[in-house]
Scaffold this motif. Structure first.
Motif, PDB file in Angstrom:
ATOM      1  N   UNK A 186      10.994  -0.952 -20.339  1.00  0.00           N
ATOM      2  CA  UNK A 186       9.903  -0.644 -21.250  1.00  0.00           C
ATOM      3  C   UNK A 186       8.664  -0.112 -20.541  1.00  0.00           C
ATOM      4  N   UNK A 187       8.803   0.147 -19.218  1.00  0.00           N
ATOM      5  CA  UNK A 187       7.679   0.749 -18.501  1.00  0.00           C
ATOM      6  C   UNK A 187       8.214   1.858 -17.601  1.00  0.00           C
ATOM      7  N   UNK A 188       7.303   2.681 -17.109  1.00  0.00           N
ATOM      8  CA  UNK A 188       7.689   3.774 -16.220  1.00  0.00           C
ATOM      9  C   UNK A 188       8.264   3.217 -14.917  1.00  0.00           C
ATOM     10  N   UNK A 189       9.193   3.939 -14.332  1.00  0.00           N
ATOM     11  CA  UNK A 189       9.815   3.497 -13.087  1.00  0.00           C
ATOM     12  C   UNK A 189       9.173   4.228 -11.912  1.00  0.00           C
ATOM     13  N   UNK A 190       8.666   3.501 -10.906  1.00  0.00           N
ATOM     14  CA  UNK A 190       8.035   4.177  -9.768  1.00  0.00           C
ATOM     15  C   UNK A 190       9.073   4.839  -8.858  1.00  0.00           C
ATOM     16  N   UNK A 191       8.717   5.981  -8.316  1.00  0.00           N
ATOM     17  CA  UNK A 191       9.570   6.646  -7.324  1.00  0.00           C
ATOM     18  C   UNK A 191       8.755   6.725  -6.044  1.00  0.00           C
ATOM     19  N   UNK A 192       9.281   6.127  -4.970  1.00  0.00           N
ATOM     20  CA  UNK A 192       8.504   6.020  -3.741  1.00  0.00           C
ATOM     21  C   UNK A 192       8.858   7.108  -2.742  1.00  0.00           C
ATOM     22  N   UNK A 193       7.879   7.490  -1.916  1.00  0.00           N
ATOM     23  CA  UNK A 193       8.220   8.358  -0.791  1.00  0.00           C
ATOM     24  C   UNK A 193       9.204   7.592   0.090  1.00  0.00           C
ATOM     25  N   UNK A 194      10.270   8.217   0.482  1.00  0.00           N
ATOM     26  CA  UNK A 194      11.256   7.482   1.266  1.00  0.00           C
ATOM     27  C   UNK A 194      12.020   8.422   2.181  1.00  0.00           C
ATOM     28  N   UNK A 195      12.993   7.886   2.886  1.00  0.00           N
ATOM     29  CA  UNK A 195      13.819   8.719   3.758  1.00  0.00           C
ATOM     30  C   UNK A 195      15.276   8.525   3.356  1.00  0.00           C
ATOM     31  N   UNK A 196      16.135   9.319   3.960  1.00  0.00           N
ATOM     32  CA  UNK A 196      17.534   9.336   3.547  1.00  0.00           C
ATOM     33  C   UNK A 196      18.206   7.969   3.694  1.00  0.00           C
ATOM     34  N   UNK A 233      16.144   4.412  -3.005  1.00  0.00           N
ATOM     35  CA  UNK A 233      15.037   4.099  -3.912  1.00  0.00           C
ATOM     36  C   UNK A 233      15.127   2.660  -4.448  1.00  0.00           C
ATOM     37  N   UNK A 234      16.333   2.280  -4.840  1.00  0.00           N
ATOM     38  CA  UNK A 234      16.490   0.965  -5.473  1.00  0.00           C
ATOM     39  C   UNK A 234      16.114  -0.146  -4.501  1.00  0.00           C
ATOM     40  N   UNK A 235      16.552   0.016  -3.255  1.00  0.00           N
ATOM     41  CA  UNK A 235      16.229  -0.961  -2.216  1.00  0.00           C
ATOM     42  C   UNK A 235      14.726  -0.995  -1.970  1.00  0.00           C
ATOM     43  N   UNK A 236      14.157   0.213  -1.849  1.00  0.00           N
ATOM     44  CA  UNK A 236      12.729   0.309  -1.579  1.00  0.00           C
ATOM     45  C   UNK A 236      11.908  -0.336  -2.697  1.00  0.00           C
ATOM     46  N   UNK A 237      12.334  -0.104  -3.938  1.00  0.00           N
ATOM     47  CA  UNK A 237      11.622  -0.708  -5.067  1.00  0.00           C
ATOM     48  C   UNK A 237      11.595  -2.216  -4.929  1.00  0.00           C
ATOM     49  N   UNK A 238      12.715  -2.755  -4.517  1.00  0.00           N
ATOM     50  CA  UNK A 238      12.794  -4.216  -4.384  1.00  0.00           C
ATOM     51  C   UNK A 238      11.876  -4.720  -3.276  1.00  0.00           C
ATOM     52  N   UNK A 239      11.938  -4.068  -2.105  1.00  0.00           N
ATOM     53  CA  UNK A 239      11.109  -4.597  -1.015  1.00  0.00           C
ATOM     54  C   UNK A 239       9.624  -4.365  -1.281  1.00  0.00           C
ATOM     55  N   UNK A 240       9.301  -3.276  -1.957  1.00  0.00           N
ATOM     56  CA  UNK A 240       7.895  -3.048  -2.279  1.00  0.00           C
ATOM     57  C   UNK A 240       7.409  -4.137  -3.244  1.00  0.00           C
ATOM     58  N   UNK A 241       8.227  -4.428  -4.243  1.00  0.00           N
ATOM     59  CA  UNK A 241       7.833  -5.459  -5.208  1.00  0.00           C
ATOM     60  C   UNK A 241       7.647  -6.786  -4.488  1.00  0.00           C
ATOM     61  N   UNK A 242       8.542  -7.061  -3.551  1.00  0.00           N
ATOM     62  CA  UNK A 242       8.425  -8.322  -2.828  1.00  0.00           C
ATOM     63  C   UNK A 242       7.188  -8.309  -1.925  1.00  0.00           C
ATOM     64  N   UNK A 281       0.818  -1.222   0.000  1.00  0.00           N
ATOM     65  CA  UNK A 281       0.000   0.000   0.000  1.00  0.00           C
ATOM     66  C   UNK A 281       0.852   1.272   0.000  1.00  0.00           C
ATOM     67  N   UNK A 282       2.151   1.106  -0.063  1.00  0.00           N
ATOM     68  CA  UNK A 282       3.047   2.264  -0.137  1.00  0.00           C
ATOM     69  C   UNK A 282       3.185   2.627  -1.621  1.00  0.00           C
ATOM     70  N   UNK A 283       2.405   3.584  -2.038  1.00  0.00           N
ATOM     71  CA  UNK A 283       2.326   3.849  -3.474  1.00  0.00           C
ATOM     72  C   UNK A 283       3.354   4.876  -3.948  1.00  0.00           C
ATOM     73  N   UNK A 284       3.730   4.773  -5.210  1.00  0.00           N
ATOM     74  CA  UNK A 284       4.708   5.726  -5.742  1.00  0.00           C
ATOM     75  C   UNK A 284       4.217   7.176  -5.628  1.00  0.00           C
ATOM     76  N   UNK A 285       5.184   8.032  -5.371  1.00  0.00           N
ATOM     77  CA  UNK A 285       4.940   9.461  -5.321  1.00  0.00           C
ATOM     78  C   UNK A 285       4.751   9.985  -6.742  1.00  0.00           C
ATOM     79  N   UNK A 286       5.598   9.435  -7.617  1.00  0.00           N
ATOM     80  CA  UNK A 286       5.558   9.813  -9.029  1.00  0.00           C
ATOM     81  C   UNK A 286       6.293   8.717  -9.798  1.00  0.00           C
ATOM     82  N   UNK A 287       6.440   8.946 -11.084  1.00  0.00           N
ATOM     83  CA  UNK A 287       7.100   7.940 -11.918  1.00  0.00           C
ATOM     84  C   UNK A 287       8.172   8.628 -12.739  1.00  0.00           C
ATOM     85  N   UNK A 288       9.191   7.872 -13.066  1.00  0.00           N
ATOM     86  CA  UNK A 288      10.192   8.437 -13.952  1.00  0.00           C
ATOM     87  C   UNK A 288      10.120   7.701 -15.273  1.00  0.00           C
ATOM     88  N   UNK A 289      10.302   8.485 -16.297  1.00  0.00           N
ATOM     89  CA  UNK A 289      10.251   7.872 -17.610  1.00  0.00           C
ATOM     90  C   UNK A 289      11.670   7.550 -18.051  1.00  0.00           C
TER      91      UNK A 289
END
Ligand code: ADP
Ligand code: MG
Length: 763
Positions: free
Chosen positions: A138-148, A152-161, A34-42
């Motif tokens: 071939x798809x947009x990359x999600x950018x998540x709200x995160x902290x220092x 992002x790369x780590x968060x993307x992985x755990x969110x996907x999992x 339920x931690x949704x992307x803040x925005x997406x990068x193309x």
């Protein structure tokens, strides 16, 4: 209370990113899902440098044509990238030898960053880069709200999992899915919606993702609102299962006596809400009611009548206000009415404030513990540990939004503690208790029955006992908020002002016309009227606040008493009231003053001996001087809308025509901000607290209204009350249905969305 300490298991140490996840509340797979992307990068496209606009975040690919470490004022790595259409300077202030190696002249690299302009040409600061020529996603990359601490790369992985592991099975029973279809065409499943938003497919555009009317968004918002409604409904049901003393007015009792001594008749609205409250009090379940009414609508009397019902039955009442001056000013009348009625019963009013002397406080605490104090009035001091009530049955909280959830919980626990420690006062009359035998009518007030009367609470049952709770607010809650965040509260509304009030005329005036305003004050005072002058709020510095108020005080004293400037200052300390022809007495009130001095100033103003009262916002709420007919608010642009409205409510309390002048001064040569202008405009356009509240919600969003409630993590993350009213309506009826017919699914739904946060919502 028996302490149930679980045997503590040895704890595994958490890694830094794990700790960071926990801090963000991302613990369970579902939290991650339920931690949704803040925005997406193309990252699917490469942009030609020549086409990239300043401020745009782009991906470019090209050859490194130059690389150097510049030792100017700051050591930096400067790299020139050429993509054939143009060049761009990449700037790194922190870099490693690996950077230099990867970005050596001749390297073919893919770079991503924000394009900056400048007279040196295009540049990028600390762009992300890697070797060029690779395959693009071939798809947009999600950018998540995160902290220092959480890359992002780590968060993307755990969110996907998390998304893969979370239980996303349907919680909505078929009939609710069907009813959802009537508000959202072809609703998606939660699983599909989350997949779409976390992992948009190759053909999903940024626009589609940002469009919150998309079915994926609609599903999420509907689910979220449903969870909110369910948890509040559950809280309400749980409360309904608790017990509270059933309090009924007795013929000829305190309630009637109070009505008889009031110097006015209640308004229709006061009567109506009074009946709503009396109805709640008569039930053996705790009242949980919000009394809202515009400034000056007469909430205090209604509260006093409720208190009279409780005290008449031999129970204690607590009345809590956010500030001492408010407690004093606001309740002076109430006490003036009630005390004479309590005295014949051998009861008293006790005060509890922070500034009290120890001796006095000890005295008060004893009165409260013995039950001699039927009414306890004060500030936060009322909920301190040392305060032990003998039998608290009704808690009244004024300006409730200024108190936190924790404080409200504390007040409620006072009741629970009371009932566990001892039985209710043997003097209780006409009161029965849920689950216990009602007193037979002949037992009421009958001495013989007093001591026994079926009062022994069962040991266990008492732990569920609560006081009735009445919260008051002059900041009316707009309907959508009342329906969502406050769905667990019953709301009573005083929608009518007492008769004989004249509408306040509000003028927005530039500070350059200050002298005209001062002339106006002179004219008012000459007519025997009184004036408030409220000084600006300078949040950064209390000292500045003070010097400002002091300066204004001096300015006004001088201007209004030109020949006798010195006189006024002396008069402040004068024992005798000041005759009008001896000049205008200008008083000063600010938060740093000793309480006694504050009281003295207030007394002079209340008695009408002081023409002008200059103050910081201490008078914000609760001062009641009907003869005051003009309020000047300096730097009005710095105040919030509801605060301005509350301040303005201090005038217009009598029959005289009243006015409020909002002085504004734009920051040095600049213009007022858009929202400041909107606020002032709203103030000038309407006197209606509800309309003001509605506009405030529009201008500022819901945060302000929720007060401490917002810290309960109950804020809606996805739904927007301004646009999602249709989903809120659905969620309200769906929640009731789900709770009644599918309790396990309801529980699952709440757990999914709120997890541990659900508890907090109940306060
Ligand atoms: P608020 O709702 O802002 O707390 P108060 O309870 O302080 O308002 O009431 C404002 C003033 O109106 C007080 O002076 C109070 O005594 C007076 N008042 C309350 N009810 C009535 C009424 N029905 N008729 C006339 N005056 C009233
Ligand atoms: Mg009030």
């Amino acid at each position: 209370m028996p302490l149930d300490t679980p045997k503590s298991a040895p704890r595994k140490a958490l890694s830094a990113p794990q700790k960071a996840l926990r801090k963000l509340g991302l613990v369970r797979p579902i939290d991650l899902a339920l931690h949704l992307p803040l925005r997406y990068e193309d990252e699917t496209r490469i942009v030609r440098l020549a086409d990239a606009r300043e401020g745009q975040t782009v991906q470019v690919e090209g050859t490194v044509t130059h690389s150097e470490i510049s030792l100017g004022p700051r050591r930096q790595l400067l790299v020139t990238l050429d993509d054939g259409s143009d060049t761009c300077t990449l700037r790194f202030f922190s870099f490693y030898p690996s950077h230099q190696k990867a970005l050596a002249v001749g390297a073919w690299v893919l770079v991503r960053g924000e394009i900056r302009g400048g007279f040196m040409g295009r540049s990028m600061m600390h762009p992300a880069f890697h070797a060029g020529g690779g395959e693009l996603p071939n798809a947009l990359t999600p950018v998540y709200p995160t902290s220092a601490q959480l890359p992002q790369v780590y968060l993307r992985k755990v969110v996907a999992s998390g998304l893969a592991r979370a239980d996303l099975s349907e919680t909505l029973p078929p009939e609710l899915l069907a009813s959802l279809q009537t508000v959202v065409r072809a609703p998606w499943t939660l699983r599909d919606a989350l997949r779409y938003l976390h992992q948009p497919g190759p053909d999903v555009s940024l626009d589609a993702l940002e469009d919150r009317s998309h079915p994926a968004w609609q599903r999420l918002k509907a689910e979220e609102l449903l969870a909110q409604q369910l948890s509040q409904l559950t809280a309400k049901r749980e409360r309904d299962a608790l017990r509270a003393p059933a309090l009924r007015p007795r013929p000829g009792g305190l309630h009637e006596q109070l009505l008889a001594v009031l110097p006015f008749a209640l308004t229709e609205a006061q009567r109506r809400v009074g009946a709503e409250i009396a109805h709640d009090l008569a039930r053996p379940v705790p009242m949980h009611r919000l009394l809202q009414g515009d400034v000056g609508s007469g909430k205090t009397v209604v509260a006093a009548l409720a208190a009279a019902i409780a005290m008449d039955s031999g129970w204690q009442c607590a009345l809590m206000a956010p500030t001492e001056i408010l407690a004093e000013q606001h309740f002076a009348k109430l006490i003036g009415w009630l005390e004479p009625l309590l005295t014949p019963l051998g009861k008293r009013v006790a005060w509890l404030t922070g500034s009290q002397k120890k001796k006095q406080r000890t005295e008060m605490l004893a009165l409260i513990a013995s039950g001699e104090a039927a009414l306890v009035v004060g500030t936060h001091a009322v909920i301190q540990d040392q305060v032990v009530f003998q039998n608290l049955a009704l808690a009244l909280i004024d300006e409730q939004h200024r108190f936190g959830v924790a404080q409200r919980l504390a007040l409620r626990s006072k009741m629970t503690a009371t009932l566990k420690e001892g039985e209710p006062s043997p003097e209780c009359r006409g009161t029965d208790f849920a689950g216990l035998q009602a007193l037979p009518p002949e037992g009421r007030g009958g001495d013989a029955k007093r001591a026994s009367g079926g009062w022994e609470p069962e040991p266990d049952a008492a732990s569920g006992a609560e006081p009735h709770l009445l919260m008051m607010t002059a900041t009316p809650i707009p309907r959508t908020l009342a329906m969502s965040y406050y769905a667990d509260l019953d709301v009573s509304t005083i929608d009518e002002l007492p008769p004989g009030r004249t509408p306040i005329v509000t003028k927005v005036v530039s500070d350059q016309r200050r002298h005209e305003v001062i002339e106006r004050i002179r004219a008012q005072v000459a007519q025997g009227r009184q004036v408030y002058w409220v000084c600006p709020l300078i949040e950064e510095s209390e000292a500045l606040d003070l010097s400002n108020a002091t300066a204004t005080h001096a300015e006004l004293s001088e201007a209004l008493n030109r020949p006798r400037a010195a006189v006024a200052a002396d008069l402040l300390n004068a024992e005798e009231p000041v005759p009008a022809e001896d000049g205008v007495l200008v008083g000063l009130l600010h938060s740093r003053m000793p309480v006694a001095e504050k009281k003295a100033v207030m007394a002079l103003f209340t008695a009408g001996h002081m023409g002008v009262l200059v103050s910081t916002t201490v008078i914000e709420v609760g001062v009641d001087v009907p003869n005051a007919s003009l309020m000047v608010i300096e730097h009005a642009e710095r105040f919030g809308l509801s605060q301005l409205h509350q301040l303005r409510g201090r005038v217009g309390r009598g029959a005289a025509a009243s006015a409020c002048v909002l002085l504004y001064s734009p920051p040095d040569g600049g213009r007022l901000s858009e929202t400041a202008r909107e606020r002032l405009k709203a103030m000038a356009e309407t006197n209606d607290g509800f309309e003001i509240a509605r506009r405030d919600l529009e201008i500022r969003g819901p945060g302000e209204f929720l007060g401490a409630r917002q810290s309960g993590a109950a804020m809606l993350r996805f739904a927007d009350l301004a646009t999602d009213g249709h989903l809120l309506d659905w969620a309200r009826s769906a929640a009731a249905q789900m709770l009644a017919q599918h309790p396990p699914a309801a529980e699952r739904h709440i757990a999914r969305w709120l997890g541990t946060k659900a508890e907090y919502l109940k306060a």
